[in-house]
Design an enzyme around this catalytic site. Structure first.
Site, PDB file in Angstrom:
ATOM      1  N   SER A 185      -7.240  33.987  -5.731  1.00 58.16           N
ATOM      2  CA  SER A 185      -7.976  34.974  -4.915  1.00 58.16           C
ATOM      3  C   SER A 185      -7.987  36.337  -5.596  1.00 58.16           C
ATOM      4  O   SER A 185      -9.016  37.015  -5.658  1.00 58.16           O
ATOM      5  CB  SER A 185      -7.310  35.130  -3.550  1.00 58.16           C
ATOM      6  OG  SER A 185      -7.470  33.973  -2.800  1.00 58.16           O
ATOM      7  N   ARG A 240     -11.187  38.637  -7.333  1.00 61.71           N
ATOM      8  CA  ARG A 240     -11.447  40.021  -6.913  1.00 61.71           C
ATOM      9  C   ARG A 240     -11.318  40.983  -8.085  1.00 61.71           C
ATOM     10  O   ARG A 240     -12.114  41.916  -8.241  1.00 61.71           O
ATOM     11  CB  ARG A 240     -10.486  40.410  -5.786  1.00 61.71           C
ATOM     12  CG  ARG A 240     -10.866  39.724  -4.459  1.00 61.71           C
ATOM     13  CD  ARG A 240      -9.671  39.565  -3.570  1.00 61.71           C
ATOM     14  NE  ARG A 240     -10.008  39.053  -2.246  1.00 61.71           N
ATOM     15  CZ  ARG A 240     -10.186  37.770  -1.946  1.00 61.71           C
ATOM     16  NH1 ARG A 240     -10.098  36.839  -2.884  1.00 61.71           N
ATOM     17  NH2 ARG A 240     -10.474  37.392  -0.709  1.00 61.71           N
ATOM     18  N   ASP A 260      -4.683  27.341   3.055  1.00 60.77           N
ATOM     19  CA  ASP A 260      -4.905  26.435   1.918  1.00 60.77           C
ATOM     20  C   ASP A 260      -3.735  25.472   1.706  1.00 60.77           C
ATOM     21  O   ASP A 260      -3.817  24.564   0.880  1.00 60.77           O
ATOM     22  CB  ASP A 260      -5.124  27.244   0.632  1.00 60.77           C
ATOM     23  CG  ASP A 260      -6.461  27.958   0.657  1.00 60.77           C
ATOM     24  OD1 ASP A 260      -7.341  27.548   1.439  1.00 60.77           O
ATOM     25  OD2 ASP A 260      -6.635  28.934  -0.096  1.00 60.77           O
TER      26      ASP A 260
HETATM   27  C1  S3P Z   1     -10.103  32.714  -0.072  1.00 60.04           C
HETATM   28  C2  S3P Z   1     -10.158  32.670   1.294  1.00 60.04           C
HETATM   29  C3  S3P Z   1      -9.973  31.437   2.080  1.00 60.04           C
HETATM   30  C4  S3P Z   1      -9.290  30.354   1.264  1.00 60.04           C
HETATM   31  C5  S3P Z   1      -9.885  30.226  -0.117  1.00 60.04           C
HETATM   32  C6  S3P Z   1      -9.774  31.523  -0.878  1.00 60.04           C
HETATM   33  C7  S3P Z   1     -10.343  34.006  -0.767  1.00 60.04           C
HETATM   34  O1  S3P Z   1     -11.226  30.946   2.482  1.00 60.04           O
HETATM   35  O2  S3P Z   1      -9.344  29.131   1.938  1.00 60.04           O
HETATM   36  O3  S3P Z   1      -9.244  29.204  -0.847  1.00 60.04           O
HETATM   37  O4  S3P Z   1     -10.013  34.140  -1.955  1.00 60.04           O
HETATM   38  O5  S3P Z   1     -10.851  34.911  -0.098  1.00 60.04           O
HETATM   39  P1  S3P Z   1     -11.992  31.511   3.786  1.00 60.04           P
HETATM   40  O6  S3P Z   1     -12.313  32.919   3.564  1.00 60.04           O
HETATM   41  O7  S3P Z   1     -13.215  30.668   3.907  1.00 60.04           O
HETATM   42  O8  S3P Z   1     -11.047  31.298   4.915  1.00 60.04           O
END
Ligand code: S3P
Length: 445
Positions: free
Chosen positions: A26, A30, A324
């Protein structure tokens, strides 16, 4: 790359080791997307995850005219400021399997008044995009064909974006981040009322680099205010290990006999660390060391030991911070003493595969009793399970299902053939090498 299967015929022995896992996915997304729009110099990122999802992000940004190179352990991103992406009309951006990339890049492209086609693989093309399309339309974007809610889709940004007010009720950090990225390129103040909270890496990074963002945190909801069209400077960032990758090693250690593992330098942001709370409620022996705050995010070492787990009724409030990790948490529950109940899991059905139904059938396949009702699952743990048969596990192109099946095969006995394991490379290319390091036996077929 040819898809491969993994064959496992033997349980893992006990181990006592120390490992690092790869960078947080994540934060890697970003960092790249934000650095590409920074100005004044080169942003330098260490610890960036080099998985397929992140390589697709790098590819997409290069297509947008951003220079990205790797120098030793750092990725250098030559951002040219807000509004500096160069892209041809009717270009296609391929997001592969990455939902985060697809949704976040749509936010970044919201102020470019040209047509861009966003595509993805079979799994990504089934996932809901209406949740980002709707708020981006409020900024002034258009999407074609009209009323389509999944990829492939053509988006057209706007020359005159208008700030919006959005109430985030899904608990999706991807939706929240897409809106924040659109807000960066929009004059005035965009407001997000976060009624259902989710991971806050975007807010943390934007604050860290000096973007005009205010986050008012309250118990029931957060209010996020972003003032857009204000340039922000290049930055240096170090990315810690991904707790979602560490999760597989944590659960393996807990469920294996006489074992201990130290996983160093892991992101411990409270909006991500729900798995540690859930496993601790199940009586897992987990401790944290070397905790520090770096670049606006908490990190530290996780030390975990073999434990005798007990079933729990998992508080629904912990679900978003462990979203996750539910495949591997469900596996932990199946080797716990007693019954576990998990509810509020509807978002799991919208991931890389419908994870709640898929895990339910995998657990049933190995004779774990479960009861699934809408977004709630009851798992009847069997701490003495010792399988004898051969099992073929379908993984539906989902990396986390694949790695969960791998852990299952290391612990439950029997012989396992896990299909379509390429998906592991989307988030954790070093998974198998690290598993070998702690003593896992497997064959690639
Ligand atoms: C993520 C947000 C989550 C997560 C995904 C990564 C992110 O999804 O399940 O693996 O990096 O913002 P959602 O925003 O759909 O909940």
């Amino acid at each position: 790359m040819k898809n491969f299967s993994i064959s496992i015929k033997k349980k893992i022995n006990h181990f006592n080791k120390s490992i690092y896992v790869e960078g947080d996915k994540s934060i890697s997304h970003r960092a790249l997307l934000i650095a590409s729009q920074s100005h004044g110099g080169i942003s330098k990122i260490s610890g960036l995850l080099e998985s397929e999802d992140i390589l697709n992000c790098v590819k997409a940004l290069r297509q947008l005219g951003v220079k990205i190179i790797k120098k030793k352990n750092e990725h250098w991103i030559f951002g040219n400021g807000l509004g500096s992406f160069r892209i041809k009309n009717n270009a296609t951006i391929n997001c592969g399997n990455a939902g985060t990339l697809a949704r976040l890049i749509m936010g970044c492209l919201s102020s470019y008044p040209i047509k861009i086609k966003i595509i993805g693989d079979k799994s990504l093309s089934k996932r809901p995009m209406g949740r980002v399309i709707k708020p981006l339309e409020k900024f002034g974007c258009r999407f074609y064909p009209k009323n389509k809610k999944n990829l492939p889709i053509v988006m057209q940004g706007t020359d005159f974006p208008a700030p919006i007010k959005h109430v985030e009720k899904i608990g999706s950090a991807q939706v929240k981040s897409a809106i924040q990225f659109a807000a960066l390129n929009t004059p005035g103040i965009t407001k997000i009322m976060e009624v259902k909270k989710s991971r806050d890496h975007t807010e943390n990074l934007l604050k860290f680099i000096g973007v005009k963002i205010k986050v008012n945190k309250k118990k029931s909801s957060n209010k996020i205010l972003i003032e857009g069209q204000k340039e922000f400077k290049f930055f240096k960032l170090d990315i810690p290990g991904d707790i979602s990758s560490a999760a597989f090693f944590i659960v393996l250690t807990i469920l294996n006999k006489n074992s201990k593992l130290k996983i160093k330098n892991i992101n411990l942001n409270p909006t991500r660390a729900g798995i540690l709370k859930i496993l601790t409620l199940m009586k897992a022996k987990i401790s944290l060391k070397n905790i520090k705050n770096v670049n606006g995010e908490k990190r530290g070492d996780i030390i975990v030991k073999s434990s005798k787990l007990v079933g729990i009724n998992c508080p629904t409030s912990l679900v978003p911070s462990a979203i996750d990790e539910f495949p591997i948490i469900m596996l932990a529950a199946s080797l716990a003493k007693g019954v576990s109940t998990f509810s509020g899991l509807n978002e799991l059905e919208k991931k890389e595969s419908p994870r709640l139904s898929v895990m339910n059938s995998i657990l049933r396949q190995i004779n774990i009793k479960t009861r699934l009702k809408k977004d709630k699952i009851k798992i009847y743990g069997n701490a003495d399970i010792n399988l004898k048969k051969t099992y073929k596990i379908k993984t539906f192109g989902d990396h986390r299902i694949c790695m969960t099946a791998f852990i299952m095969a290391q612990l439950f006995g029997g012989k396992f053939n896990i299909k379509d394991c390429n998906s592991i490379n989307t988030s954790f290319p070093k998974f198998l090498t690290l598993m070998k390091k702690i003593g896992a036996h497997y064959e690639i077929k």
